[in-house]
Design an enzyme around this catalytic site. Structure first.
Site, short mmCIF file in Angstrom:
data_model
loop_
_atom_site.label_atom_id
_atom_site.label_comp_id
_atom_site.label_asym_id
_atom_site.label_seq_id
_atom_site.Cartn_x
_atom_site.Cartn_y
_atom_site.Cartn_z
N CYS A 22 -3.46 -6.32 4.75
CA CYS A 22 -4.82 -6.27 5.26
C CYS A 22 -5.57 -5.15 4.54
O CYS A 22 -4.97 -4.35 3.82
CB CYS A 22 -4.80 -6.04 6.77
SG CYS A 22 -4.33 -4.35 7.24
N CYS B 118 -4.00 -1.58 5.18
CA CYS B 118 -2.75 -1.34 4.47
C CYS B 118 -2.98 -1.24 2.96
O CYS B 118 -2.36 -0.41 2.29
CB CYS B 118 -1.75 -2.45 4.79
SG CYS B 118 -1.22 -2.41 6.52
N HIS C 229 1.43 -1.28 11.40
CA HIS C 229 1.74 -2.42 10.55
C HIS C 229 3.01 -2.11 9.76
O HIS C 229 3.31 -0.95 9.47
CB HIS C 229 0.60 -2.69 9.58
CG HIS C 229 -0.63 -3.22 10.22
ND1 HIS C 229 -1.58 -3.91 9.51
CD2 HIS C 229 -1.09 -3.16 11.49
CE1 HIS C 229 -2.57 -4.26 10.32
NE2 HIS C 229 -2.29 -3.81 11.52
N GLU D 66 3.66 -2.37 6.65
CA GLU D 66 3.41 -1.64 5.41
C GLU D 66 3.20 -0.15 5.66
O GLU D 66 3.73 0.69 4.93
CB GLU D 66 2.16 -2.20 4.69
CG GLU D 66 2.25 -3.67 4.36
CD GLU D 66 1.65 -4.58 5.41
OE1 GLU D 66 1.09 -5.62 5.03
OE2 GLU D 66 1.73 -4.26 6.62
#
Length: 149
Positions: free
Chosen positions: A76, A79, A46, A48
């Site tokens: 999410c 993260c 991801h 992040e």
């Protein structure tokens, strides 16, 4: 946030969900990332997570004390958990995530008082632009203009 949006645009050009993140300390960018789940075949790739990893490398320290992460979309749970683990000071995000949002939309992982650290959150910065990138991407995915995601 504009730099995070530019990262998101890089993701879109690769057929990835257009989410970008930039880590900043004292006005300097120390990490950046964009979604690479498809490209890397990695469920943890991801934006992040990539930006946090790059920031930790830049500082040579996993503790990201004093760092602000700018992200185009609400994180999410994975993260958000990584942000707590990293002792991130602050998150600034654009669009809410009504399916996975862990910054207060679905659940509030970042503000959970039972954890040893809480991340300050500022939501809604350039939210319309971030949401528009996602809307365009998913429209193209539905019409078959994008097939890799």
């Amino acid at each position: 946030m504009r730099l995070a949006l530019a990262q998101a645009e890089k993701a879109a050009r690769l057929g990835e969900v257009p989410i970008g993140a930039v880590a900043v300390l004292g006005g300097d960018v120390i990490g950046a990332g964009f979604n690479r789940k498809e490209s890397d075949q990695d469920p943890t790739a991801h934006a992040e997570i990539i930006a946090l990893r790059n920031a930790a490398r830049s500082l040579d320290n996993w503790r990201l004390v004093g760092v602000t992460l700018y992200c185009t979309v609400e994180p999410c749970p994975m993260c958000a958990g990584a942000m707590i683990q990293a002792r991130l000071e602050r998150l600034v995000y654009g669009a809410e995530d009504v399916r996975f949002g862990a910054g207060g939309t679905i659940i509030d992982v970042l503000g959970e008082t039972r954890f040893n650290h809480r991340v300050g959150v500022q939501a809604g910065v350039l939210a319309e632009e971030a949401a528009e990138l996602l809307q365009i991407f998913f429209r193209q995915l539905r019409t078959g203009e994008i097939t890799d995601a």
